[in-house]
Design a protein around this motif. Structure first.
Motif, PDB file in Angstrom:
ATOM      1  N   LEU A  18       0.968  -1.579  -0.307  1.00 17.26           N
ATOM      2  CA  LEU A  18      -0.426  -0.042  -0.119  1.00 17.26           C
ATOM      3  C   LEU A  18       1.005   1.162   0.297  1.00 17.26           C
ATOM      4  O   LEU A  18       0.700   2.134  -0.964  1.00 17.26           O
ATOM      5  N   GLY A  25      13.440  -3.226   5.717  1.00 14.99           N
ATOM      6  CA  GLY A  25      13.166  -2.737   7.031  1.00 14.99           C
ATOM      7  C   GLY A  25      11.789  -1.824   7.317  1.00 14.99           C
ATOM      8  O   GLY A  25      11.714  -1.625   8.497  1.00 14.99           O
ATOM      9  N   ILE A  26      11.095  -0.939   6.157  1.00 14.41           N
ATOM     10  CA  ILE A  26       9.853  -0.768   6.629  1.00 14.41           C
ATOM     11  C   ILE A  26       8.976  -1.332   5.926  1.00 14.41           C
ATOM     12  O   ILE A  26       7.820  -1.096   6.956  1.00 14.41           O
ATOM     13  N   ARG A  28       8.480  -5.199   6.500  1.00 12.48           N
ATOM     14  CA  ARG A  28       8.465  -5.793   7.273  1.00 12.48           C
ATOM     15  C   ARG A  28       8.065  -5.015   8.650  1.00 12.48           C
ATOM     16  O   ARG A  28       6.557  -5.563   8.864  1.00 12.48           O
ATOM     17  N   PRO A  29       8.209  -4.068   9.199  1.00 12.63           N
ATOM     18  CA  PRO A  29       6.824  -4.164   9.710  1.00 12.63           C
ATOM     19  C   PRO A  29       5.433  -3.107   9.805  1.00 12.63           C
ATOM     20  O   PRO A  29       5.024  -3.654  10.644  1.00 12.63           O
ATOM     21  N   LEU A  30       5.159  -3.350   8.630  1.00 13.47           N
ATOM     22  CA  LEU A  30       4.113  -3.247   7.790  1.00 13.47           C
ATOM     23  C   LEU A  30       3.054  -4.448   7.565  1.00 13.47           C
ATOM     24  O   LEU A  30       2.156  -4.555   7.386  1.00 13.47           O
ATOM     25  N   GLU A  31       3.940  -5.348   7.590  1.00 10.27           N
ATOM     26  CA  GLU A  31       3.153  -6.608   6.859  1.00 10.27           C
ATOM     27  C   GLU A  31       2.715  -7.010   8.902  1.00 10.27           C
ATOM     28  O   GLU A  31       2.276  -7.700   9.139  1.00 10.27           O
ATOM     29  N   HIS A  32       4.164  -6.359   9.517  1.00 11.51           N
ATOM     30  CA  HIS A  32       3.669  -7.456  10.611  1.00 11.51           C
ATOM     31  C   HIS A  32       2.060  -6.420  11.166  1.00 11.51           C
ATOM     32  O   HIS A  32       1.478  -7.158  11.799  1.00 11.51           O
ATOM     33  N   SER A  33       2.032  -5.325  11.438  1.00 12.99           N
ATOM     34  CA  SER A  33       0.866  -4.154  11.778  1.00 12.99           C
ATOM     35  C   SER A  33      -0.026  -5.179  11.138  1.00 12.99           C
ATOM     36  O   SER A  33      -1.413  -5.226  11.434  1.00 12.99           O
ATOM     37  N   SER A  34      -0.177  -5.206   9.382  1.00 10.43           N
ATOM     38  CA  SER A  34      -1.105  -5.722   8.972  1.00 10.43           C
ATOM     39  C   SER A  34      -1.555  -6.638   9.285  1.00 10.43           C
ATOM     40  O   SER A  34      -2.974  -7.415   9.305  1.00 10.43           O
ATOM     41  N   PHE A  35      -0.473  -7.943  10.003  1.00 10.08           N
ATOM     42  CA  PHE A  35      -0.892  -8.939   9.967  1.00 10.08           C
ATOM     43  C   PHE A  35      -1.509  -8.850  12.044  1.00 10.08           C
ATOM     44  O   PHE A  35      -3.299  -9.575  11.393  1.00 10.08           O
ATOM     45  N   LEU A  36      -1.048  -8.678  12.190  1.00 11.23           N
ATOM     46  CA  LEU A  36      -1.864  -7.863  13.746  1.00 11.23           C
ATOM     47  C   LEU A  36      -3.098  -7.780  13.333  1.00 11.23           C
ATOM     48  O   LEU A  36      -3.878  -7.727  15.227  1.00 11.23           O
ATOM     49  N   THR A  37      -3.274  -6.807  12.806  1.00 11.51           N
ATOM     50  CA  THR A  37      -5.161  -6.209  13.193  1.00 11.51           C
ATOM     51  C   THR A  37      -5.451  -6.831  11.534  1.00 11.51           C
ATOM     52  O   THR A  37      -7.069  -6.798  11.425  1.00 11.51           O
ATOM     53  N   GLY A  38      -5.301  -8.018  11.180  1.00 10.84           N
ATOM     54  CA  GLY A  38      -5.962  -9.008  10.327  1.00 10.84           C
ATOM     55  C   GLY A  38      -6.213 -10.293  11.339  1.00 10.84           C
ATOM     56  O   GLY A  38      -7.132 -10.833  10.349  1.00 10.84           O
TER      57      GLY A  38
END
Lengths: 52, 161
Positions: A18, A25-26, A28-38
């Motif tokens: 998105l 380095g940016i 991976r955290p975006l993927e992780h947040s999407s994962f946490l909220t999905g």
């Protein structure tokens, strides 16, 4: 070598994310947040599909 | 009618943007492209400036065109808006948004599971306080997942040297 199945990494970022971000380095955290909220919605979907 | 604009105001968390949106709503003014907009965009682009107006900037143009703002008022509001959005850091805006909505991050059992899955997949990631606030804002319904990811990207870009 960057994984680029769509062939548009330069313009659309890593796997067309998105934010069109290329820096892992940016991304991976975006993927992780999407994962946490999905996860809730995903588990709900699986539960419905399994009828449990 | 103003869904895109409302989302934008939430994402930038700007008082000036909020004021502009309220004015547009009050006067029933929506952003519309005029026949002159296309050539007007082409001219700066050919000159090397590929300018794109955001939702709030387009509303300002619409308010001026509909006679609710003079050109001077429009430019002053635009300057206030840009100053507010560009000078406050992304982290400050996220913190302010969480404060205003009284939102805090609460770690859930699902988060622990998700963290284990991520770790087992080879990524040992820990979100910092600001990123956790973004998760909390999304879970409380103040941000969509798309807005959350975009704000997180902006925050991480800003935080990088």
């Amino acid at each position: 070598v960057t994984f680029d199945p769509f062939g548009d990494f330069e313009t659309q970022g890593y796997l067309r994310n998105l934010a069109k971000e290329k820096d892992p380095g940016i991304v991976r955290p975006l993927e992780h947040s999407s994962f946490l909220t999905g996860t809730d919605a995903a588990l709900e979907r699986v539960r419905e599909a399994l009828g449990v | 009618m103003f869904e895109r604009e409302e989302n934008h105001v939430r994402a930038v968390n700007s008082a000036v943007a909020d004021y502009i949106l309220k004015m547009a709503r009050e006067h029933h003014v929506a952003a519309k492209r005029s026949a002159h907009d296309s050539p007007a965009h082409c001219i700066p682009r050919s000159a090397g400036d590929d300018m794109r107006l955001d939702e709030i900037e387009r509303l300002l143009i619409a308010l001026q065109r509909s006679g609710h703002l003079s050109r001077i008022e429009m430019v002053k509001l635009l300057a206030d808006y840009l100053r507010e959005v560009k000078t406050s850091s992304v982290s400050a805006r996220i913190r302010k948004m969480a404060e205003e909505h009284g939102v805090a991050y609460v770690r859930t059992a699902r988060d622990a599971l998700a963290n284990h899955i991520t770790r087992l997949a080879g990524d040992d990631l820990h979100l910092d306080e600001i990123e956790q606030l973004l998760i909390a804002l999304q879970r409380s319904g103040y941000l969509s997942r798309v807005e959350m990811v975009k704000l997180q990207a902006a925050y991480l870009r800003e935080a990088r040297p």
